[in-house]
Scaffold this active site. Sequence first.
Site, PDB file in Angstrom:
ATOM      1  N   CYS A  76      -6.714   2.464  -0.327  1.00 54.48           N
ATOM      2  CA  CYS A  76      -6.689   1.816   0.993  1.00 54.48           C
ATOM      3  C   CYS A  76      -6.768   2.864   2.092  1.00 54.48           C
ATOM      4  O   CYS A  76      -6.154   3.925   2.008  1.00 54.48           O
ATOM      5  CB  CYS A  76      -5.470   0.906   1.150  1.00 54.48           C
ATOM      6  SG  CYS A  76      -4.034   1.690   1.877  1.00 54.48           S
ATOM      7  N   GLU A  77      -7.565   2.537   3.097  1.00 54.19           N
ATOM      8  CA  GLU A  77      -7.805   3.530   4.148  1.00 54.19           C
ATOM      9  C   GLU A  77      -6.637   3.652   5.121  1.00 54.19           C
ATOM     10  O   GLU A  77      -6.600   4.568   5.925  1.00 54.19           O
ATOM     11  CB  GLU A  77      -9.102   3.208   4.891  1.00 54.19           C
ATOM     12  CG  GLU A  77      -9.065   1.957   5.723  1.00 54.19           C
ATOM     13  CD  GLU A  77     -10.435   1.621   6.306  1.00 54.19           C
ATOM     14  OE1 GLU A  77     -11.452   2.056   5.756  1.00 54.19           O
ATOM     15  OE2 GLU A  77     -10.457   0.907   7.322  1.00 54.19           O
ATOM     16  N   HIS A  78      -5.669   2.743   5.032  1.00 55.26           N
ATOM     17  CA  HIS A  78      -4.526   2.825   5.934  1.00 55.26           C
ATOM     18  C   HIS A  78      -3.429   3.736   5.399  1.00 55.26           C
ATOM     19  O   HIS A  78      -2.734   4.385   6.162  1.00 55.26           O
ATOM     20  CB  HIS A  78      -3.939   1.432   6.181  1.00 55.26           C
ATOM     21  CG  HIS A  78      -4.901   0.504   6.849  1.00 55.26           C
ATOM     22  ND1 HIS A  78      -4.956  -0.848   6.591  1.00 55.26           N
ATOM     23  CD2 HIS A  78      -5.871   0.755   7.764  1.00 55.26           C
ATOM     24  CE1 HIS A  78      -5.913  -1.383   7.325  1.00 55.26           C
ATOM     25  NE2 HIS A  78      -6.488  -0.438   8.033  1.00 55.26           N
ATOM     26  N   HIS A  79      -3.252   3.764   4.089  1.00 55.64           N
ATOM     27  CA  HIS A  79      -2.142   4.528   3.511  1.00 55.64           C
ATOM     28  C   HIS A  79      -2.572   5.517   2.435  1.00 55.64           C
ATOM     29  O   HIS A  79      -1.749   6.248   1.908  1.00 55.64           O
ATOM     30  CB  HIS A  79      -1.114   3.566   2.899  1.00 55.64           C
ATOM     31  CG  HIS A  79      -0.609   2.536   3.845  1.00 55.64           C
ATOM     32  ND1 HIS A  79      -1.161   1.279   3.946  1.00 55.64           N
ATOM     33  CD2 HIS A  79       0.388   2.595   4.763  1.00 55.64           C
ATOM     34  CE1 HIS A  79      -0.519   0.587   4.875  1.00 55.64           C
ATOM     35  NE2 HIS A  79       0.419   1.363   5.388  1.00 55.64           N
ATOM     36  N   GLN A 118      -9.842  -3.980   1.565  1.00 58.59           N
ATOM     37  CA  GLN A 118     -10.364  -4.998   0.649  1.00 58.59           C
ATOM     38  C   GLN A 118     -11.381  -5.923   1.333  1.00 58.59           C
ATOM     39  O   GLN A 118     -12.419  -6.248   0.750  1.00 58.59           O
ATOM     40  CB  GLN A 118      -9.200  -5.810   0.076  1.00 58.59           C
ATOM     41  CG  GLN A 118      -9.641  -6.773  -1.008  1.00 58.59           C
ATOM     42  CD  GLN A 118      -8.467  -7.505  -1.630  1.00 58.59           C
ATOM     43  OE1 GLN A 118      -7.344  -7.035  -1.609  1.00 58.59           O
ATOM     44  NE2 GLN A 118      -8.733  -8.662  -2.191  1.00 58.59           N
ATOM     45  N   HIS A 146      -2.119  -4.176  -4.161  1.00 52.74           N
ATOM     46  CA  HIS A 146      -2.104  -3.024  -3.255  1.00 52.74           C
ATOM     47  C   HIS A 146      -0.802  -2.266  -3.431  1.00 52.74           C
ATOM     48  O   HIS A 146       0.268  -2.814  -3.159  1.00 52.74           O
ATOM     49  CB  HIS A 146      -2.216  -3.497  -1.807  1.00 52.74           C
ATOM     50  CG  HIS A 146      -3.549  -4.094  -1.476  1.00 52.74           C
ATOM     51  ND1 HIS A 146      -4.448  -3.476  -0.644  1.00 52.74           N
ATOM     52  CD2 HIS A 146      -4.140  -5.232  -1.898  1.00 52.74           C
ATOM     53  CE1 HIS A 146      -5.544  -4.220  -0.549  1.00 52.74           C
ATOM     54  NE2 HIS A 146      -5.384  -5.295  -1.303  1.00 52.74           N
ATOM     55  N   CYS A 148       0.267   0.003  -1.577  1.00 53.32           N
ATOM     56  CA  CYS A 148       0.928   0.207  -0.276  1.00 53.32           C
ATOM     57  C   CYS A 148       1.802  -0.988   0.092  1.00 53.32           C
ATOM     58  O   CYS A 148       2.678  -0.877   0.940  1.00 53.32           O
ATOM     59  CB  CYS A 148      -0.085   0.508   0.832  1.00 53.32           C
ATOM     60  SG  CYS A 148      -1.227  -0.827   1.177  1.00 53.32           S
TER      61      CYS A 148
HETATM   62 ZN   LIG Z   1      -2.573   0.153   2.664  1.00 56.80          ZN
END
Ligand SMILES: [Zn+2]
Length: 184
Positions: A76-79, A118, A146, A148
């Site tokens: 995931c590009e956020h975490h 996603q 996920h 995260c």
């Molecule tokens: Zn994430």
Amino acid sequence: MGVNEKIAILVSDFLKEIGEDLERDGLKETPLRVSKMIEELFSGLREPKFSDFKTFESETTGELVWVTQIPFYSVCEHHLLPFFGDVSIGYIPAENRTLGLSKFLRLVEYWSKRPSIQEGLTTTICKELTENIPNNGVGVVIKARHLCMEMRGVRSANAITKTESFSGILKTDFERRKEFFERM
Ligand SMILES: [Zn+2]
């Protein structure tokens, strides 16, 4: 200095900053090992864009063709934590041409090997197929876990996130879309 060595140095700095002891035996090889792993996990960023959409002749009747439960692993590009699950694709072929199974697998692999979300992965796979193979509609469903969400924050262990993307007849015709979900 190669990309691997640069990343290995960054991983060493990272470990130092979180309070690890870099001299510890278990960590000696870690920076280089991680840098090699990163090369593999994010390989989609460096490879040429997947474009091998060679189709083959086949009698098609306007019925849905299914490729279900293609496993995928992304980050995931956020975490920068993994999310993973499976991709199911259904499409309505046109011009009596269909795409071989292995191409679907490689398309999914190419787009998942990078930091992503996603929803974005779902729409990208749908768009790439819609634009590159003869079709009257494409549907893509991704179900994923996920880390995260599971390892941190609300800790929603085992929660499945489901995302969908449609084009053509499958986007506009409610009956066909119902058929899509019934057969999934
Ligand atoms: Zn994430």
